[in-house]
Design a protein around this motif. Sequence first.
Motif, PDB file in Angstrom:
ATOM      1  N   TYR A 101     -31.092  14.113  53.628  1.00 21.68           N
ATOM      2  CA  TYR A 101     -31.522  12.823  54.181  1.00 21.68           C
ATOM      3  C   TYR A 101     -32.993  12.559  53.845  1.00 21.68           C
ATOM      4  O   TYR A 101     -33.350  11.457  53.404  1.00 21.68           O
ATOM      5  N   HIS A 155     -33.536  11.719  50.177  1.00 23.09           N
ATOM      6  CA  HIS A 155     -33.067  10.379  49.815  1.00 23.09           C
ATOM      7  C   HIS A 155     -34.013   9.300  50.326  1.00 23.09           C
ATOM      8  O   HIS A 155     -34.276   8.313  49.630  1.00 23.09           O
ATOM      9  N   HIS A 156     -34.540   9.472  51.535  1.00 23.44           N
ATOM     10  CA  HIS A 156     -35.304   8.405  52.169  1.00 23.44           C
ATOM     11  C   HIS A 156     -36.806   8.497  51.926  1.00 23.44           C
ATOM     12  O   HIS A 156     -37.507   7.489  52.083  1.00 23.44           O
ATOM     13  N   SER A 215     -17.652   1.313  50.124  1.00 24.68           N
ATOM     14  CA  SER A 215     -18.805   1.385  51.012  1.00 24.68           C
ATOM     15  C   SER A 215     -19.314   0.015  51.423  1.00 24.68           C
ATOM     16  O   SER A 215     -19.982  -0.128  52.451  1.00 24.68           O
ATOM     17  N   LYS A 254     -21.551  -1.516  49.808  1.00 26.50           N
ATOM     18  CA  LYS A 254     -22.986  -1.514  49.532  1.00 26.50           C
ATOM     19  C   LYS A 254     -23.217  -1.138  48.075  1.00 26.50           C
ATOM     20  O   LYS A 254     -22.519  -0.277  47.532  1.00 26.50           O
ATOM     21  N   TYR A 291     -25.050   0.813  45.528  1.00 26.67           N
ATOM     22  CA  TYR A 291     -25.925   1.964  45.331  1.00 26.67           C
ATOM     23  C   TYR A 291     -26.199   2.126  43.842  1.00 26.67           C
ATOM     24  O   TYR A 291     -25.305   1.959  43.004  1.00 26.67           O
ATOM     25  N   SER A 347     -29.399   6.929  42.925  1.00 32.70           N
ATOM     26  CA  SER A 347     -29.313   7.249  44.359  1.00 32.70           C
ATOM     27  C   SER A 347     -28.069   8.073  44.659  1.00 32.70           C
ATOM     28  O   SER A 347     -28.117   9.040  45.432  1.00 32.70           O
ATOM     29  N   ILE A 366     -28.202  11.923  46.113  1.00 35.05           N
ATOM     30  CA  ILE A 366     -27.601  12.353  47.389  1.00 35.05           C
ATOM     31  C   ILE A 366     -26.656  13.523  47.165  1.00 35.05           C
ATOM     32  O   ILE A 366     -26.708  14.532  47.886  1.00 35.05           O
ATOM     33  N   ILE A 382     -21.967   9.941  50.771  1.00 30.35           N
ATOM     34  CA  ILE A 382     -23.062   9.044  50.367  1.00 30.35           C
ATOM     35  C   ILE A 382     -23.489   8.173  51.544  1.00 30.35           C
ATOM     36  O   ILE A 382     -24.675   8.007  51.825  1.00 30.35           O
ATOM     37  N   ASP A 411     -27.177   8.307  53.411  1.00 31.33           N
ATOM     38  CA  ASP A 411     -27.926   7.052  53.430  1.00 31.33           C
ATOM     39  C   ASP A 411     -28.179   6.608  54.868  1.00 31.33           C
ATOM     40  O   ASP A 411     -29.169   5.933  55.155  1.00 31.33           O
ATOM     41  N   ASN A 448     -27.146   2.393  58.590  1.00 31.53           N
ATOM     42  CA  ASN A 448     -27.569   1.473  57.530  1.00 31.53           C
ATOM     43  C   ASN A 448     -26.394   0.770  56.874  1.00 31.53           C
ATOM     44  O   ASN A 448     -26.583   0.021  55.903  1.00 31.53           O
TER      45      ASN A 448
END
Length: 804
Positions: free
Chosen positions: A191, A194-195, A434, A436, A438, A442, A446, A483, A487, A491
């Motif tokens: 985490y 990734h962030h 998802s 989303k 990506y 990314s 992950i 994933i 993420d 989120n």
Amino acid sequence: MTISYNWLHQYLPIKLSVEELSNILTSIGLEVEGTETVEAIKGGLQGLVIGQVLTCEQHPNADKLKMTTVDVGTEQVLKIVCGAANVSAGQKVVVATVGTTVHPINGAAFQIKKAKIRGEESEGMICAEDEIGLGENHDGIIVLPEDVTVGTLAATYFNVASADTALYIGLTPNRSDAMSHIGVARDVCAYLSHHRGATFEVILPVALDIFSEVKQDLISVSIDEDAAPACLRYSGISIEGVTIGDSPDWLKKALQTIGLRSINNVVDISNFVLHEYGQPLHAFDAAKIAGNKIRVGFLPEGTNFITLDEQTRKLFAEDLMICDAEKGLCIAGVFGGNNSGVTSNTTDIFLESAYFTASYVRKTSLRHGLRTDAATHFEKGVDINNVLPALKRAAALIVEIAGGKIASQIQDIYPKPLRPISVTASYEYIQKLSGKQYSPTSIKGILTALNFEIEQEDHLGFSVKVPSNKNDITLAADLVEEILRIDGLDNIEIPQRLNISLTKPMINDRSLREKLVVELCGIGFQELVTNSITNSKYYPDNEHLVRMINSLTSELDVLRPSMLESGLEVINYNVNRKSQDLALFEFGNTYSSDGVGKYNEAACLAVWITGNIRNAHWANKAESADLFYMKGVIENLLKISGIEKVILNTEPDGMVVWKWKNEALCSASKVSADKLKTFDIKQDVFYAAIYWPHWLKAMQANKIKYTEVPKFPAVKRDLALVLDKKTTFEEVQKITGQSKIAALKEFDLFDVFESEKLGVDKKSYAMNYTFQLADRTLTDTDIEQYMNQLVESYKNKLNAQIRA
């Protein structure tokens, strides 16, 4: 699952606050359900100081008390009355000054106050071990060495470890990879990587090279051919010259934080490594291994085997066993044997680390009702590549803490190494599932942070090798879940429009439930949400339980037949934490079976009351909960539900039952002492169960009628009835209702009086009646007629007398 905050930070490259760590864990699917501060010594010896007894004289008014003066390093010398036989002048002692909260080993914490004891002033307390949580000894006060500095804080002198925080994680059954501190640390690092745009890696324990010089094999290891599917890997090592004893404080503290008690150094190390790596271990007393041989296999059906709890169990033919040349030593992956475990006399051990197939362990565990930590880990699936690292880690700790030396090579029987699973996913599929977008960077970042290995990739997608600790990853959808987790589940983007298709009409009683919820909350109740799965031990005589086929633990093995026990567990938890005045309710379901395959699920509204319903105030005394208060609560619910013509009955055992059209709507009673003892509750609890289908039916049948506010006044009259003691108020209610006086709007009991003056076995009920008509004012003649009608009914049917 419980994680230690301090322990977890041994594997994290940066320091996170408890709040920050909790938010990260919840975001990645490891929901933190609560946190709790854990102290090595309750209270941490806060407020206690080292003092010196300056004088010690006999108390003038008590033979067993002494008058002392004590220097605690301040300008003021304290006067303290002490009852210890061993107190004397010149001693260095532990002193609790005025205002200090003391936490004894047994009993509740209390605050030291300035007081007079037998007429003499006392400004503190000279402490014994058990009075401040340092030990069990109460033979006398603690006497310290003479070189201790007066005024030193007791916490500093006794080197009390800093408090830790336990994080309670609601782990889903598929997350076996997170059933350890290193597993959780791995997710946290993924985490953070990734962030925060940098690489964060787990800090693994340093592997000491203490195994290479040993060449001999003291104990041979083999896996029977028919046992190979049940044991894919078995490793072990011999350690000689160990000393079984207490564990060091850091080890005890780590285990204490996650709820484990210290047993001895070797067992504690096994437990420590289990919760560090997620790999169960077992230590055998090498002297008890006949023929210096370990064989993994099966024993004949019906073989008697005595386990560590000294229970004799008959083995099944499918129970995998660890055996020596003569006998069974251990139920593989489940529970040790009484004839092979480590004792205080053990000097040589054989340490086992293995991979037992989940289905074998689970079935054996359920057959014997043994839900151990080891079984729980094996049945969810452990990492086969952790077998050796965990073994080496434990062996190194044993050599370091328990002494001894490595006496053999590591024996590692791994005939058919598991091949990693490959999973292919496209970027289009990941976006579709998802919701989303990506970037490929990314996604790969992950997955690689979670130890996935990229095998091949192109502009459309990629394939990865699944790490051995991720036994739940088999599909592309599983990769999408990973994933999304890293993420952050919080989120996930929510579309502005959601489309829902209903396949059949739904019965919606939500508004009716909400009406009762609002009423209960308005009078001070709190809503519960408890688990429908509970412990069968609460119902030893119930033959209609719905049993779980694959229970998670032996404590959660049946669906609850009653809501009562769920609430008692909550009450026990709160009362133990000094929250003793509770008013609780829950909408839930109960379950039963007829024994031939038919099951019943019924909705229920449960209500619990315990402690005080009103606290002490300058204008009134504290008021304890009782059955009458519970009856009032139910009567209020009936009223706001619009349910009328309800009959109230009191059963011989004291249970109160409300019925409508001969169907039970609700029952209320005081919980029996035996039931409270089961939950270690030492205060009265009152419980009511509303049978929701019946209640709902009655609510829907009684339509709300709107009428004009009466223009004419109500008239009230009182009546005192002398009745037999055995006559109940329910009988009076019933006869009053049967009078069918249209003008009678309300009646109530406002006093009960008993006296020998009334006669033998007599009592008096004082009743209040309210009469009112909508179309005219009642006259005295009307009222007299109504009252005479009631009096005649009471006389004829209850043999009542009218009391002047």
